[in-house]
Write a protein that holds these residues in place. Structure first.
Motif, PDB file in Angstrom:
ATOM      1  N   ALA A 338      -4.414  45.003  11.253  1.00 33.74           N
ATOM      2  CA  ALA A 338      -4.542  43.800  10.421  1.00 33.74           C
ATOM      3  C   ALA A 338      -5.406  44.138   9.213  1.00 33.74           C
ATOM      4  O   ALA A 338      -6.385  44.876   9.323  1.00 33.74           O
ATOM      5  CB  ALA A 338      -5.176  42.679  11.217  1.00 33.74           C
ATOM      6  N   ALA A 340      -7.624  42.328   6.211  1.00 34.80           N
ATOM      7  CA  ALA A 340      -8.178  41.039   5.800  1.00 34.80           C
ATOM      8  C   ALA A 340      -9.086  41.234   4.596  1.00 34.80           C
ATOM      9  O   ALA A 340      -9.609  42.324   4.366  1.00 34.80           O
ATOM     10  CB  ALA A 340      -8.955  40.434   6.956  1.00 34.80           C
ATOM     11  N   ARG A 347      -7.917  40.145  -2.984  1.00 27.34           N
ATOM     12  CA  ARG A 347      -6.568  39.979  -2.444  1.00 27.34           C
ATOM     13  C   ARG A 347      -5.609  41.093  -2.906  1.00 27.34           C
ATOM     14  O   ARG A 347      -4.938  41.739  -2.090  1.00 27.34           O
ATOM     15  CB  ARG A 347      -5.997  38.619  -2.857  1.00 27.34           C
ATOM     16  N   PHE A 367      -3.580  39.386   6.305  1.00 32.54           N
ATOM     17  CA  PHE A 367      -4.078  38.004   6.217  1.00 32.54           C
ATOM     18  C   PHE A 367      -3.626  37.430   4.881  1.00 32.54           C
ATOM     19  O   PHE A 367      -3.665  38.124   3.872  1.00 32.54           O
ATOM     20  CB  PHE A 367      -5.616  37.988   6.313  1.00 32.54           C
ATOM     21  N   GLU A 371     -10.857  35.075   4.547  1.00 31.16           N
ATOM     22  CA  GLU A 371     -11.501  34.487   5.729  1.00 31.16           C
ATOM     23  C   GLU A 371     -12.884  35.102   5.900  1.00 31.16           C
ATOM     24  O   GLU A 371     -13.155  36.188   5.378  1.00 31.16           O
ATOM     25  CB  GLU A 371     -10.698  34.794   7.009  1.00 31.16           C
ATOM     26  N   ILE A 376     -12.139  36.441  11.240  1.00 34.43           N
ATOM     27  CA  ILE A 376     -11.182  37.562  11.216  1.00 34.43           C
ATOM     28  C   ILE A 376     -11.211  38.304  12.553  1.00 34.43           C
ATOM     29  O   ILE A 376     -10.174  38.520  13.187  1.00 34.43           O
ATOM     30  CB  ILE A 376     -11.526  38.548  10.061  1.00 34.43           C
ATOM     31  N   CYS A 380      -8.285  38.524  15.378  1.00 32.15           N
ATOM     32  CA  CYS A 380      -7.684  39.838  15.662  1.00 32.15           C
ATOM     33  C   CYS A 380      -7.873  40.214  17.125  1.00 32.15           C
ATOM     34  O   CYS A 380      -7.031  40.902  17.705  1.00 32.15           O
ATOM     35  CB  CYS A 380      -8.273  40.905  14.753  1.00 32.15           C
ATOM     36  N   VAL A 388      -8.813  46.707  12.600  1.00 31.79           N
ATOM     37  CA  VAL A 388      -8.872  45.702  11.536  1.00 31.79           C
ATOM     38  C   VAL A 388      -9.450  46.363  10.295  1.00 31.79           C
ATOM     39  O   VAL A 388     -10.486  47.040  10.353  1.00 31.79           O
ATOM     40  CB  VAL A 388      -9.774  44.521  11.948  1.00 31.79           C
ATOM     41  N   LEU A 390     -11.043  45.762   6.748  1.00 36.71           N
ATOM     42  CA  LEU A 390     -11.742  44.672   6.081  1.00 36.71           C
ATOM     43  C   LEU A 390     -12.033  45.076   4.637  1.00 36.71           C
ATOM     44  O   LEU A 390     -12.530  46.175   4.393  1.00 36.71           O
ATOM     45  CB  LEU A 390     -13.055  44.456   6.837  1.00 36.71           C
TER      46      LEU A 390
END
Ligand code: HAM
Length: 425
Positions: A338, A340, A347, A367, A371, A376, A380, A388, A390
Motif C-alpha cells: 500500500a 499512502a 499526492r 490510498f 490520511e 494508514i 493496512c 506500507v 509512506l
C-alpha cells in the motif's frame, strides 16, 4: 429491501473470489497438464436440449423461461448436453478422440441443503471418441490430481467406481425384468440420500413387484469384484471393462484412491457403462465430483454414435470439505503493497512511486486521499498488507520513501532506486 441473494444463489465477496480463483486455477492447471482444451457454451440454451423425460431429477430442476420471441429457453443445469451439441455441429471438422474441458456456472432448482445450491460452478473434463477405459482412467487421474493438488490424500477421499453394465448383467442373471432398468438406476442413485423405504416405494410405484425389489436390495450388498466374478460370466464385457480400468489406474499409481462400489449408479439417465463419484472418506458430504461413460448421448441428440466419457466437479462440496479439514487455502496473492501520503502536496509523488512499482508487476494499492499515519497503519493491518510505503513532506524532499514491514513492524527510509529490492527481493 431484502439484501440477500435469491434463495440458493451466492454472492462472491472479494474474500470468496480468492478461493474461487484458486480452485479455478487448479482446475485449469490440471486440465492443461492432462492435455485438455478449454471450450465454453451459452449459459442459456434451448430448453429442449436438456429435456430428456427420463424421470431424472435434473429434468424437474431446470430453470425454464420464455424470451421475448416466445422461445422456451433454459439456464443450463449441466454442461454435457451443450458439449454434445457443439461436437455434433462440427463433427466433420473435429479430430477424435478429443479432450475438452470447461469451467461453467450451472443452475438447478434444488432443495437447499448441505453441498447443494441452486447455482454452482462446475469443472468438466470429457474425452469424446474413445471406447477403451483408458479414457476413464485419464479423466479420473485428472480429478484425483486436482484433489491432491489441493492438499487431499487417499486418507481424505476415494473415487468409488461402479458399472451400469455390470448391474444390468447381475439383474439379468437374477431374472429381473430389464424393462425397468432405467427406473432401477435412477431409484438406486438415491441410496444414502433418502431412506431405503422411500426408494422401495419409488420402485413399487414404477411397477416393480416386491420380489424384484428385494432382489435388487440384496444385489446392493455385493462388496467386491470377486463376488461379481462368482455370479456372472467371466466373458461379460462390462466386467472385463471394469477390471481393465482398475488395472489401468494401478499403472497411474492411483490404487489407494479407488474402490469398487456397486451402489454408484449416478442420477443421469445418459450413462451407459462405468460410473464413478468422489467422496470424502467419512462420507459426511455429498459427492465431490462424478462422471462416467455416456456412449449414446450424441446419438440421442440426433447425431452420430460416438463413445464419450467425462466428469463434473463442483465448487461447493470441495470448499466445505477443505474448511472441515482445516486445510489452509493457499489462495492467490492479494494486493500486498500500500502506498499512502500525508498531505495533498505529496499526492503526485505517491502516484509516480506507485506506477514505478506497478511497472514491475507488483500489486500495489494506492490510498486515494491523504490520511494520518495512525489511520494508514490501522487500515493496512486490517487489509493484511505486507508493506506500507509512506510519503510525507520529508520523503518528497529527499526523494526517498518510508517503508514499514507490517510483519516485523520495522520502519526504514529507502531511496527510490532501492524500493523494489526492499519489497520484492
Ligand atoms: P452431476 O453429478 O450432476 O454430473 O454433477 C457433477 C458435480 O457437480 C457434483 O458431483 C457436484 O460436485 C456438483 N453439483 C451438482 N449439482 C450441484 C448443486 N446443486 N450444488 C452444488 N454442486 C453441485 C453432471 O452434471 C454431469 N454432466 C457430469 C459429466 C460430465 N458427466 C459426463 N461429463
Amino acid at each position: 429491501m431484502n439484501l440477500n441473494p435469491p434463495q440458493g444463489m451466492r454472492d462472491f465477496y472479494p474474500e470468496d473470489m480468492l478461493f474461487r480463483n484458486y480452485l479455478f486455477d487448479k482446475w485449469r492447471e490440471i486440465s492443461r497438464i492432462y492435455g485438455f482444451e478449454e471450450f465454453d457454451a451459452p449459459i442459456v440454451e434451448s430448453a429442449d436440449l436438456f429435456r430428456r423425460k427420463s424421470g431424472e431429477e435434473i429434468d424437474e430442476q431446470i430453470y425454464v423461461f420464455k424470451d421475448k420471441g416466445g422461445r422456451e429457453l433454459a439456464l443450463r443445469p449441466e454442461l454435457t448436453p451443450s458439449l454434445a451439441r457443439l461436437i455434433l455441429s462440427r463433427i466433420k471438422e473435429l479430430h477424435f478422440p478429443l479432450r475438452w474441458f470447461g469451467i461453467v456456472q450451472c443452475f438447478r432448482y434444488e432443495r437447499a441443503q448441505k453441498g447443494r445450491k441452486r447455482e454452482h460452478y462446475q469443472w468438466n473434463v470429457d474425452i469424446i471418441g474413445e471406447e477403451s477405459p483408458i479414457a476413464e482412467s485419464e479423466v479420473i487421474a485428472a480429478a484425483v490430481n486436482v484433489m491432491t493438488g489441493l492438499g487431499m490424500t487417499s486418507r481424505d477421499f476415494k473415487v468409488r467406481i461402479g458399472h451400469r453394465g455390470i448391474l444390468h448383467d447381475i439383474l439379468k442373471y437374477h431374472e429381473c425384468e430389464m424393462k425397468y432398468f432405467n427406473q432401477i438406476c435412477l431409484a438406486l442413485d438415491k441410496r444414502g440420500k433418502i431412506a431405503d423405504e422411500a426408494i422401495k416405494e419409488m420402485l413399487k410405484s414404477d411397477g416393480l413387484p416386491e420380489s424384484e425389489i428385494q432382489k435388487i436390495f440384496k444385489i446392493m450388498e455385493i462388496r467386491n469384484i470377486e463376488e461379481i466374478e462368482s455370479i456372472i460370466d467371466n466373458k461379460s464385457t462390462s466386467l472385463n471393462n471394469l477390471k481393465e480400468l482398475f488395472n489401468l489406474l494401478e499403472i497411474y499409481n492411483l490404487k489407494d484412491f479407488i474402490e469398487f462400489d456397486i451402489g454408484i449408479i449416478r442420477g443421469l439417465a445418459y450413462y451407459t457403462g462405468i460410473v464413478f463419484e468422489g467422496f470424502d472418506v467419512e462420507r459426511k458430504y455429498r459427492a465431490i465430483f462424478g462422471g462416467g461413460r455416456y456412449n449414446n448421448l450424441l446419438q440421442n441428440l440426433g447425431g452420430k454414435d460416438l463413445p464419450a466419457v467425462g466428469l463434473g466437479f463442483g465448487d461447493v462440496v470441495i470448499k466445505e470439505l477443505l474448511e472441515y479439514k482445516n486445510m489452509e487455502l493457499k489462495t492467490n496473492a492479494k494486493p500486498d503493497i500500500a502506498i499512502a501520503f500525508l498531505s495533498d502536496n505529496e499526492r503526485d509523488f505517491a502516484i509516480k512511486i506507485a506506477e514505478l512499482i506497478r511497472k514491475k508487476g507488483i500489486s500495489t494499492d494506492l490510498f486515494l486521499k491523504p490520511e494520518k499515519p495512525k489511520k494508514i497503519f490501522s487500515l493496512c493491518n486490517k487489509m493484511k498488507k505486507r508493506f506500507v510505503i509512506l510519503i510525507g513532506e520529508n520523503e518528497k524532499e529527499t526523494g526517498s520513501v518510508t517503508i514499514k514491514d507490517m510483519n516485523s513492524g520495522i520502519q526504514e527510509e529507502v531511496a527510490i532506486n532501492d524500493i523494489i529490492k526492499k519489497i520484492a527481493p
